[in-house]
Every structure is written in structure tokens, then in C-alpha cells.
Write a protein that holds these residues in place. Structure first.
Motif, PDB file in Angstrom:
ATOM      1  N   CYS A  14       0.818  -1.078   0.029  1.00 16.77           N
ATOM      2  CA  CYS A  14       0.077   0.126   0.158  1.00 16.77           C
ATOM      3  C   CYS A  14       0.989   1.320  -0.199  1.00 16.77           C
ATOM      4  O   CYS A  14       0.504   2.153  -0.639  1.00 16.77           O
ATOM      5  CB  CYS A  14      -1.129   0.147   1.115  1.00 16.77           C
ATOM      6  N   THR A  15       1.999   1.257   0.749  1.00 15.39           N
ATOM      7  CA  THR A  15       2.742   2.218   0.816  1.00 15.39           C
ATOM      8  C   THR A  15       3.575   2.687  -0.687  1.00 15.39           C
ATOM      9  O   THR A  15       3.624   3.699  -1.027  1.00 15.39           O
ATOM     10  CB  THR A  15       3.837   2.171   1.896  1.00 15.39           C
ATOM     11  N   LEU A  16       4.014   1.484  -1.156  1.00 17.87           N
ATOM     12  CA  LEU A  16       4.702   1.611  -2.530  1.00 17.87           C
ATOM     13  C   LEU A  16       3.840   2.145  -3.308  1.00 17.87           C
ATOM     14  O   LEU A  16       4.113   2.908  -4.402  1.00 17.87           O
ATOM     15  CB  LEU A  16       5.346   0.128  -2.676  1.00 17.87           C
ATOM     16  N   GLN A  17       2.545   1.654  -3.521  1.00 19.24           N
ATOM     17  CA  GLN A  17       1.622   2.177  -4.649  1.00 19.24           C
ATOM     18  C   GLN A  17       1.261   3.657  -4.486  1.00 19.24           C
ATOM     19  O   GLN A  17       0.950   3.936  -5.494  1.00 19.24           O
ATOM     20  CB  GLN A  17       0.239   1.254  -4.222  1.00 19.24           C
ATOM     21  N   GLN A  18       1.594   4.157  -3.317  1.00 21.95           N
ATOM     22  CA  GLN A  18       1.566   5.614  -3.158  1.00 21.95           C
ATOM     23  C   GLN A  18       2.734   6.504  -3.619  1.00 21.95           C
ATOM     24  O   GLN A  18       2.606   7.585  -4.062  1.00 21.95           O
ATOM     25  CB  GLN A  18       1.369   6.044  -1.708  1.00 21.95           C
ATOM     26  N   THR A  19       3.649   5.760  -4.302  1.00 22.00           N
ATOM     27  CA  THR A  19       4.814   6.491  -5.030  1.00 22.00           C
ATOM     28  C   THR A  19       4.797   6.316  -6.456  1.00 22.00           C
ATOM     29  O   THR A  19       4.289   5.513  -6.904  1.00 22.00           O
ATOM     30  CB  THR A  19       6.258   5.807  -4.371  1.00 22.00           C
ATOM     31  N   SER A  20       5.449   7.547  -7.260  1.00 20.42           N
ATOM     32  CA  SER A  20       5.623   7.373  -8.632  1.00 20.42           C
ATOM     33  C   SER A  20       6.171   6.226  -9.208  1.00 20.42           C
ATOM     34  O   SER A  20       5.684   5.529 -10.298  1.00 20.42           O
ATOM     35  CB  SER A  20       6.090   8.676  -9.235  1.00 20.42           C
ATOM     36  N   LEU A  21       7.172   5.721  -8.368  1.00 21.45           N
ATOM     37  CA  LEU A  21       8.165   4.518  -9.025  1.00 21.45           C
ATOM     38  C   LEU A  21       7.420   3.279  -8.823  1.00 21.45           C
ATOM     39  O   LEU A  21       7.412   2.508  -9.791  1.00 21.45           O
ATOM     40  CB  LEU A  21       9.332   4.473  -8.097  1.00 21.45           C
ATOM     41  N   PHE A  22       6.512   3.098  -7.933  1.00 20.98           N
ATOM     42  CA  PHE A  22       6.015   1.906  -7.903  1.00 20.98           C
ATOM     43  C   PHE A  22       4.338   1.871  -7.766  1.00 20.98           C
ATOM     44  O   PHE A  22       3.654   0.857  -7.205  1.00 20.98           O
ATOM     45  CB  PHE A  22       6.481   1.009  -6.645  1.00 20.98           C
TER      46      PHE A  22
END
Length: 73
Positions: A14-22
Motif C-alpha cells: 500500500c505504501t509503495l503504491q502511493q509512490t510514482s516509482l511503484f
């Protein structure tokens, strides 16, 4: 304390999905194989990659996922 490795993967996903990279990361699945090897399958629209997390604590697993995830698949 016994750590819930899948819950850690779910939260990290969930955290990574909030980033442009992931932002295209679909899921992180914690897997224990028959031989005892522990891996996380990172699922993207274009495929998946496995991250070796054998013997890791929850913190070490999160760190290994971040180190081993491809920047783009």
C-alpha cells in the motif's frame, strides 16, 4: 513476538503504491516453499519478480524488498 509477514507485505505494498516509482505494483505475496525457502512475489501488470527473504525478520524483509525490487518491469 511472532511477526505476520503477509501483513507486513500488505502494508508495504500500500505504501509503495502511493509512490510514482511503484504506483503500478499490484501485490506483494509472501510465500514459504516446501524446502523452507521464503520469498515475496512482487506482482506488476507486466509480470512478477521474486525477492529472496529467507530468514528475514519483518524489518529485514521490508528492507530486502526495497533493495531487490526492479525500478521498472
Amino acid at each position: 513476538m511472532r511477526e505476520d509477514m503477509q501483513a507486513i507485505c500488505d502494508s508495504l505494498c500500500c505504501t509503495l503504491q502511493q509512490t510514482s516509482l511503484f504506483c503500478d505494483l499490484l501485490d506483494l505475496k509472501y510465500i514459504i516453499e516446501d524446502n523452507g525457502k521464503q520469498r515475496v512475489m512482487a506482482i506488476f501488470p507486466g509480470g512478477y519478480v521474486y525477492v529472496n527473504v529467507t530468514g528475514d525478520s519483518g524489518w529485514a524483509m521490508a528492507f530486502d524488498i526495497l533493495k531487490q525490487l526492479p525500478r521498472k518491469i
